[in-house]
Design an enzyme around this catalytic site. Structure first.
Site, short mmCIF file in Angstrom:
data_model
loop_
_atom_site.label_atom_id
_atom_site.label_comp_id
_atom_site.label_asym_id
_atom_site.label_seq_id
_atom_site.Cartn_x
_atom_site.Cartn_y
_atom_site.Cartn_z
N HIS A 240 0.83 -1.21 0.00
CA HIS A 240 0.00 0.00 0.00
C HIS A 240 0.86 1.26 0.00
O HIS A 240 1.80 1.37 0.79
CB HIS A 240 -0.90 0.03 1.24
CG HIS A 240 -1.86 -1.12 1.32
ND1 HIS A 240 -2.39 -1.60 2.50
CD2 HIS A 240 -2.36 -1.91 0.34
CE1 HIS A 240 -3.19 -2.61 2.24
NE2 HIS A 240 -3.19 -2.83 0.94
N GLU A 265 9.38 -1.34 -0.80
CA GLU A 265 8.22 -2.14 -0.39
C GLU A 265 8.21 -3.52 -1.05
O GLU A 265 7.77 -4.50 -0.45
CB GLU A 265 6.92 -1.37 -0.68
CG GLU A 265 6.82 -0.02 0.03
CD GLU A 265 6.98 -0.08 1.55
OE1 GLU A 265 6.70 -1.14 2.15
OE2 GLU A 265 7.39 0.94 2.15
N HIS A 268 10.09 -5.82 1.07
CA HIS A 268 9.27 -6.42 2.13
C HIS A 268 8.44 -7.58 1.59
O HIS A 268 8.34 -8.63 2.22
CB HIS A 268 8.32 -5.39 2.75
CG HIS A 268 8.98 -4.40 3.67
ND1 HIS A 268 9.89 -4.78 4.64
CD2 HIS A 268 8.83 -3.05 3.79
CE1 HIS A 268 10.27 -3.68 5.31
NE2 HIS A 268 9.65 -2.62 4.81
N HIS A 274 13.87 -4.29 7.63
CA HIS A 274 14.69 -3.07 7.57
C HIS A 274 16.17 -3.33 7.85
O HIS A 274 16.52 -4.15 8.68
CB HIS A 274 14.13 -2.04 8.55
CG HIS A 274 12.84 -1.46 8.08
ND1 HIS A 274 11.89 -0.94 8.91
CD2 HIS A 274 12.33 -1.35 6.81
CE1 HIS A 274 10.86 -0.52 8.19
NE2 HIS A 274 11.10 -0.76 6.91
ZN LIG Z 1 -2.25 -0.78 4.35
ZN LIG Z 2 9.95 -0.74 5.20
#
Ligand SMILES: [Zn+2]
Ligand SMILES: [Zn+2]
Ligand SMILES: *[C@@H]1O[C@H](CO)[C@@H](O)[C@H](O)[C@H]1NC(C)=O
Ligand SMILES: *[C@@H]1O[C@H](CO)[C@@H](O)[C@H](O)[C@H]1NC(C)=O
Ligand SMILES: *[C@@H]1O[C@H](CO)[C@@H](O)[C@H](O)[C@H]1NC(C)=O
Length: 308
Positions: A240, A265, A268, A274
């Site tokens: 998102h 993102e 991820h 991180h």
């Molecule tokens: Zn979200």
């Molecule tokens: Zn991040």
């Protein structure tokens, strides 16, 4: 020459206008703006706004509220000092426990919404390893680098070909090429994953959506600035972006480069957490007006996670 640059800036402006959300909220105080008046605060003090600093540190995992009431005050207590120190260690700052100017400038920088500490596990220091220099076997130094989510979740071995698509309700077509380039970069450095567009959002492995405010996954966006985006660990697939940000294609002052955030993102989505390497794409903060690319630390991380 001047005309050339004018043309270039007209083209970038066009992109920007198209990327600015049409029903954007009126600009208000930036989400991390409460921090500035707190500069210099330290243990023992009571200062209006410290409760917001606690909420900030709680949001990114540095304070574990046992009961929401207990910390709903403006006291700079031992817990807050410990949280400040953990933050400073993760961000390679001097561990002073006070909100000094270097710490402040790091904290106000726009960032990813994925917490740095999840369930008490500090992802950014958990994988700090002692590395042995090849040329001097006795010399050890500590480096912090790429990390995985707790339990190292990853895509199964038979799932190297992932599909992606955009939420048709929220996508601006001008945003698509930035994601295409970001997926291409991850595919090219891994030589393992391939990413294909499905044009069917519901059945895609990876689902990209622009959302604003509270959008139902327990992790609200906060308007312009502050949290820029978030994405979930494998094999969830949801990514998102905050629709209220000023997104740009490329580096432009005060705008956030969409491709840079997409690269982070997607990291991820693939299982990277991180990193405390400042230049790595998986470093949590992303300044406006700059672009970043995949770094050796990110490449080593993904290769280690998938044994490639
Ligand atoms: Zn979200
Ligand atoms: Zn991040
Ligand atoms: C929460 O409770 C645990 C266990 O009682 C305690 O060790 C910890 O310090 C508490 N944390 C905070 C922030 O009060
Ligand atoms: C840490 O403290 C030293 C000495 O005060 C200072 O020179 C240095 O700039 C500080 N570094 C950071 C990252 O704040
Ligand atoms: C955190 O811990 C709880 C309880 O152990 C567990 O149910 C939950 O899945 C964990 N969350 C994450 C994100 O690991």
């Amino acid at each position: 020459m001047a005309q050339f640059f004018q043309l270039i800036s007209c083209i970038s402006l066009l992109f920007l206008l198209l990327l600015v959300p049409s029903n954007s909220e009126n600009p208000k105080a930036p989400p991390f703006g409460f921090l500035k008046p707190l500069e210099g605060c330290k243990k023992g003090e009571n200062l209006e706004g410290l409760r917001e600093l606690k909420q900030y540190l709680n949001k990114f995992g540095y304070l574990n509220y046992n009961s929401s009431k207990a910390h709903d005050n403006d006291d700079f207590d031992d817990f807050l000092e410990a949280a400040m120190k953990a933050y400073q260690a993760n961000y390679n700052l001097n561990v002073t426990g006070t909100l000094d100017s270097e710490t402040l400038s790091k904290m106000v920088t726009p960032r990813c919404g994925v917490p740095d500490i999840i369930n008490g596990t500090n992802s950014m220091t958990r994988n700090k390893k002692r590395h042995r220099h090849n040329n001097s076997p006795k010399k050890l130094h500590t480096v912090s680098h790429y990390t995985f989510f707790q339990g190292s979740p990853r895509w199964p071995a038979d799932k190297t070909s992932l599909t992606y698509w955009f939420n048709p309700r929220t996508i601006q077509t001008d945003a698509m090429p930035a994601f295409v380039r970001a997926f291409d970069k991850w595919a090219s450095i891994t030589q393992y994953f391939t990413f294909a567009q499905t044009e069917d959002y519901e059945s895609s492995d990876l689902k990209i959506s622009f959302e604003r405010g509270d959008h139902g996954d327990g992790s609200s966006f906060d308007g312009r600035g502050g949290v820029l985006a978030h994405a979930f660990r494998p094999t969830n697939g949801n990514l998102h972006c905050d629709a209220d940000e000023l997104w740009s294609i490329g580096a432009l002052q005060d705008y956030t480069d969409l491709e840079t955030v997409a690269l982070h993102e997607i990291g991820h989505l693939l299982g990277l957490d991180h990193s405390s390497v400042e230049d790595a794409i998986m470093f949590p903060t992303i300044r406006s007006g700059v672009t970043k690319d995949l770094h050796d630390d990110d490449i080593q991380g993904i290769k280690a996670l998938y044994n490639i």
